[in-house]
Design a protein around this motif. Sequence first.
Motif, short mmCIF file in Angstrom:
data_model
loop_
_atom_site.label_atom_id
_atom_site.label_comp_id
_atom_site.label_asym_id
_atom_site.label_seq_id
_atom_site.Cartn_x
_atom_site.Cartn_y
_atom_site.Cartn_z
N PHE A 21 26.62 35.12 82.74
CA PHE A 21 27.10 36.39 83.31
C PHE A 21 28.26 36.52 82.68
O PHE A 21 29.54 36.25 83.44
CB PHE A 21 27.09 36.20 85.06
N LEU A 23 31.86 38.16 82.56
CA LEU A 23 32.75 38.94 83.44
C LEU A 23 34.10 39.06 82.94
O LEU A 23 34.53 38.14 81.96
CB LEU A 23 32.57 38.13 84.73
N THR A 25 36.56 37.92 84.13
CA THR A 25 37.56 37.32 84.81
C THR A 25 37.29 35.70 84.55
O THR A 25 36.52 35.46 83.69
CB THR A 25 37.25 37.39 86.53
N LEU A 35 30.46 38.70 93.95
CA LEU A 35 29.90 39.69 93.14
C LEU A 35 28.95 40.70 93.73
O LEU A 35 28.13 40.33 94.74
CB LEU A 35 29.13 38.89 92.18
N TYR A 42 20.86 41.54 85.61
CA TYR A 42 21.34 40.55 86.76
C TYR A 42 20.58 40.51 88.02
O TYR A 42 20.84 39.64 88.65
CB TYR A 42 23.05 40.95 86.72
N VAL A 58 29.10 31.49 84.30
CA VAL A 58 30.17 32.59 84.18
C VAL A 58 30.89 32.45 82.80
O VAL A 58 31.51 31.45 82.92
CB VAL A 58 31.13 32.78 85.39
N SER A 60 34.13 34.40 80.34
CA SER A 60 35.00 35.34 80.16
C SER A 60 34.70 36.30 78.98
O SER A 60 34.60 35.65 77.81
CB SER A 60 36.40 34.83 80.10
N GLU A 66 31.82 44.78 81.56
CA GLU A 66 30.85 44.03 82.37
C GLU A 66 29.49 44.85 82.39
O GLU A 66 28.45 44.31 82.79
CB GLU A 66 31.41 43.79 83.78
#
Length: 223
Positions: A21, A23, A25, A35, A42, A58, A60, A66
Amino acid sequence: MIAMQGSSMTTQPLLHSLPLFPLGTVLFPGGVLPLRIFEVRYLDMIGKCRKADAPFGVVSLTSGSEVRKAGAEAESFAAVGTLAVIREFDSPQSGLLQIECVGTQRFRVRATELQKYGLWVAEVEAVIEDTALEIPDDLQHTATALRRLVDTLEERRRAQGAETVRLPIGEPYQFNDCGWVANRWCELVPMQLELRQRLMELDSPLMRLELVSDLLARAGITE
């Protein structure tokens, strides 16, 4: 979905076909990540992970966004990420999921594959977990300030009668551990995404906390 490969002194366990995933962040071990999910790729991924009680990764984003958009820049992401496990799951309406995840083990991406509908999967190897390390005297102010912040947030929550509201820091609290305190500050202090990623990748929790201490001093959070 995920298979483990035996490890030796020099080879860490591998996860195969780990769904990713990407993201905007950085998820740290022990970090809390809420989320809101509505993309088909997803929705399907999270549904399968929940059913299998399996984690996802996860990572970055270093380019792209995204949410997939026509004509947008292609997705690319950092080579080190964190496994996320689902601890809260809600589907308030069709085509929408609201979940809360917790970061566990860091990993390094060995190979990736872009599947149908734009879902990334990867072969990854585990990054050695932070060694539990007591905070030295000259860095105790970082733990004291974090404890004070958590106490303030908990008092506000109780005053508002909102016991169900989640704090940005999850229990169990480990105010005497270098890595845990450093990770929580990395999540809370405003900084560039690239710096947050570099701090997460550091092998030394003590070095991470020392750098965090400098950031806190510059921000006037600790003396």
